[in-house]
Motif scaffolding. Structure first.
Motif, PDB file in Angstrom:
ATOM      1  N   SER A  38       0.354  -2.726  15.031  1.00 44.39           N
ATOM      2  CA  SER A  38      -0.910  -2.013  14.919  1.00 44.39           C
ATOM      3  C   SER A  38      -0.867  -0.927  13.858  1.00 44.39           C
ATOM      4  O   SER A  38      -1.803  -0.772  13.067  1.00 44.39           O
ATOM      5  N   VAL A  39       0.232  -0.147  13.823  1.00 43.04           N
ATOM      6  CA  VAL A  39       0.301   0.955  12.863  1.00 43.04           C
ATOM      7  C   VAL A  39       0.726   0.486  11.471  1.00 43.04           C
ATOM      8  O   VAL A  39       0.571   1.220  10.489  1.00 43.04           O
ATOM      9  N   ASP A  77       8.932   1.041   7.964  1.00 41.78           N
ATOM     10  CA  ASP A  77       8.355   2.276   7.431  1.00 41.78           C
ATOM     11  C   ASP A  77       7.244   2.802   8.341  1.00 41.78           C
ATOM     12  O   ASP A  77       7.113   4.022   8.541  1.00 41.78           O
ATOM     13  N   ALA A  78       6.438   1.873   8.880  1.00 43.24           N
ATOM     14  CA  ALA A  78       5.361   2.289   9.783  1.00 43.24           C
ATOM     15  C   ALA A  78       5.923   2.909  11.055  1.00 43.24           C
ATOM     16  O   ALA A  78       5.403   3.923  11.553  1.00 43.24           O
ATOM     17  N   ALA A  79       7.001   2.298  11.584  1.00 42.60           N
ATOM     18  CA  ALA A  79       7.620   2.852  12.793  1.00 42.60           C
ATOM     19  C   ALA A  79       8.200   4.235  12.529  1.00 42.60           C
ATOM     20  O   ALA A  79       8.074   5.140  13.365  1.00 42.60           O
ATOM     21  N   LYS A  80       8.807   4.431  11.378  1.00 41.95           N
ATOM     22  CA  LYS A  80       9.327   5.751  11.023  1.00 41.95           C
ATOM     23  C   LYS A  80       8.193   6.757  10.853  1.00 41.95           C
ATOM     24  O   LYS A  80       8.284   7.902  11.298  1.00 41.95           O
ATOM     25  N   GLY A  81       7.102   6.318  10.196  1.00 41.42           N
ATOM     26  CA  GLY A  81       5.960   7.202  10.000  1.00 41.42           C
ATOM     27  C   GLY A  81       5.344   7.663  11.301  1.00 41.42           C
ATOM     28  O   GLY A  81       4.797   8.763  11.404  1.00 41.42           O
ATOM     29  N   LEU A  82       5.446   6.811  12.336  1.00 41.81           N
ATOM     30  CA  LEU A  82       4.919   7.177  13.638  1.00 41.81           C
ATOM     31  C   LEU A  82       5.623   8.401  14.204  1.00 41.81           C
ATOM     32  O   LEU A  82       5.027   9.193  14.954  1.00 41.81           O
ATOM     33  N   LEU A 122       0.925  10.291   6.839  1.00 45.97           N
ATOM     34  CA  LEU A 122      -0.492  10.621   6.962  1.00 45.97           C
ATOM     35  C   LEU A 122      -1.300   9.423   7.436  1.00 45.97           C
ATOM     36  O   LEU A 122      -2.113   9.533   8.368  1.00 45.97           O
ATOM     37  N   VAL A 123      -1.077   8.264   6.806  1.00 46.25           N
ATOM     38  CA  VAL A 123      -1.838   7.062   7.165  1.00 46.25           C
ATOM     39  C   VAL A 123      -1.562   6.654   8.610  1.00 46.25           C
ATOM     40  O   VAL A 123      -2.483   6.351   9.380  1.00 46.25           O
ATOM     41  N   VAL A 124      -0.295   6.677   8.988  1.00 47.26           N
ATOM     42  CA  VAL A 124       0.077   6.217  10.324  1.00 47.26           C
ATOM     43  C   VAL A 124      -0.364   7.199  11.397  1.00 47.26           C
ATOM     44  O   VAL A 124      -1.019   6.817  12.384  1.00 47.26           O
ATOM     45  N   GLN A 125      -0.043   8.470  11.213  1.00 47.60           N
ATOM     46  CA  GLN A 125      -0.288   9.435  12.282  1.00 47.60           C
ATOM     47  C   GLN A 125      -1.751   9.846  12.404  1.00 47.60           C
ATOM     48  O   GLN A 125      -2.228  10.097  13.515  1.00 47.60           O
ATOM     49  N   GLU A 126      -2.467   9.930  11.308  1.00 46.91           N
ATOM     50  CA  GLU A 126      -3.826  10.453  11.368  1.00 46.91           C
ATOM     51  C   GLU A 126      -4.901   9.376  11.473  1.00 46.91           C
ATOM     52  O   GLU A 126      -5.978   9.640  12.021  1.00 46.91           O
ATOM     53  N   PHE A 127      -4.643   8.172  10.987  1.00 47.24           N
ATOM     54  CA  PHE A 127      -5.688   7.156  10.950  1.00 47.24           C
ATOM     55  C   PHE A 127      -5.414   5.971  11.880  1.00 47.24           C
ATOM     56  O   PHE A 127      -6.360   5.405  12.435  1.00 47.24           O
ATOM     57  N   TRP A 143      -7.602  12.256  17.377  1.00 48.78           N
ATOM     58  CA  TRP A 143      -6.636  12.850  18.292  1.00 48.78           C
ATOM     59  C   TRP A 143      -7.322  13.763  19.306  1.00 48.78           C
ATOM     60  O   TRP A 143      -6.832  13.939  20.426  1.00 48.78           O
ATOM     61  N   THR A 144      -8.455  14.341  18.919  1.00 48.59           N
ATOM     62  CA  THR A 144      -9.194  15.183  19.871  1.00 48.59           C
ATOM     63  C   THR A 144      -9.608  14.382  21.093  1.00 48.59           C
ATOM     64  O   THR A 144      -9.424  14.811  22.247  1.00 48.59           O
TER      65      THR A 144
END
Length: 352
Positions: free
Chosen positions: A43-44, A55-60, A70-75, A206-207
């Motif tokens: 998904s991420v 890379d996506a798993a690390k970004g998480l 930024l892409v993974v955590q915020e979007f 996230w809110t």
């Protein structure tokens, strides 16, 4: 003289059965966790800018280059977490209601709770309120649906099957009210409201995740704390009363927890169908009789199912942009029909 309960299994015979059930539940839980981790990574990692899974798993976890984080955590992560939390909440709510009412048709989407949550959230959206208030609005709508269900069921002297039918009527009425509000919305709000009411985790922030997801986490904790009382209720009201349990209070507590779970899950994902109805059946089929372990497995299976359905809606269907509710409703409609036919057949056999 030894007192023997007719039909009761000897303790020596029952213990291996419990152990086998526990081992099966533990194995299914491990498999479910592995599948969920794989789905979260997919998904991420996917989107308009595909990323390597590692890379996506690390970004998480905030590792890697800043653009990936930024892409993974915020979007992408908020949508993924919303699907996981909403799926778990809906599945546990369905398991509680089916066990409480002893009816396979009992679930928040069938009994009108998710429709009421949708009504409350859309009404709050129409008022232009803050996203922080959306979970409270959804919870208020879910409680409204429960009150309507109780009033109409009490007036009709409803059994459990009649209760489900009244719930379907309440769900339909509240859905009609939501559709009317959507039609009356300004053009800039109608599109987002309509997508939300079909069941979607698109654009979650996230809110929303922290406000509604935090409530779901607390309600899940309370649900597991009440599991012992639910197990006593399984023995029947007379036996439960003999053991000192206030059956009416216990039923109201469990019912309230189920409504809170379903309403807050709907605040995250909209009135998603099928998850709360089908997951408890699948868990009982695979893991056996209800226990605290199978209740946890239901939450895990609900998270897997809703996240997998969202991925199917995003990447495997020929039409892009479909909400996850379309996928779950497509699966849920025939399942509900089969359950109603089986329920009707069992009632006819009991009458004969």
């Amino acid at each position: 003289m030894n007192d023997v309960v007719p039909g009761a299994k000897p303790l020596a015979a029952a213990t291996p059965v419990r152990r086998a059930t526990g081992r099966r539940t533990a194995l299914l839980t491990v498999v479910g966790l592995l599948v969920l981790c794989a789905l979260i990574t997919v998904s991420v990692a996917n989107g308009e800018m595909p990323l390597p899974p590692l890379d996506a798993a690390k970004g998480l976890f905030g590792l890697g280059d800043s653009a990936t984080v930024l892409v993974v955590q915020e979007f992408r992560a908020p949508r993924t977490v919303a699907a996981v939390v909403a799926g778990a909440g809906l599945a546990v709510a369905g398991a509680l209601l089916q066990r409480l009412f002893r009816n396979p048709l009992a679930s928040p989407d069938v009994m009108g709770v998710t429709g009421g949550a949708s009504f409350g959230a859309v009404a709050m959206l129409a008022a232009g309120a803050s996203q922080m208030l959306m979970p409270l609005a959804a919870l208020g709508g879910g409680l409204l649906a429960a009150v309507l269900l109780g009033v109409f069921s009490w007036r009709s002297g409803a059994g459990v099957t009649r209760l489900v039918l009244v719930g379907l009527a309440v769900q339909a009425g509240l859905s009609a009210a939501v559709s009317f509000m959507v039609v009356r919305f300004p053009a800039e709000l109608a599109g987002s409201a309509l997508q939300w009411t079909t069941g979607s985790v698109y654009g979650r922030s996230w809110t929303e995740v922290w406000s509604a997801g935090g409530g779901v986490a607390i309600a899940l904790f309370v649900a597991f704390a009440l599991n012992r009382r639910l197990a006593v209720l399984d023995l029947g009201d007379d036996s439960a009363g003999t053991l000192g349990l206030n059956t009416q209070a216990a039923r109201m507590q469990i019912l309230l927890v189920a409504i809170v779970l379903a309403s807050l899950a709907a605040a995250l994902a909209g009135p998603v169908a099928f998850v709360a109805l089908a997951v408890p059946h699948m868990v009982r089929f695979l893991a056996g009789p209800p226990t605290a372990g199978t209740l946890a497995l239901s939450g895990l299976a609900g998270a897997v199912l809703l996240l997998a359905s969202d991925l199917v809606a995003q990447y495997l269907l020929p039409v892009s942009g479909l909400p996850v509710g379309v996928v779950t409703a497509t699966l849920g409609a025939p399942w509900l029909l089969v359950l109603m036919i089986r329920q009707s057949s069992s009632v006819n056999r009991s009458v004969r």
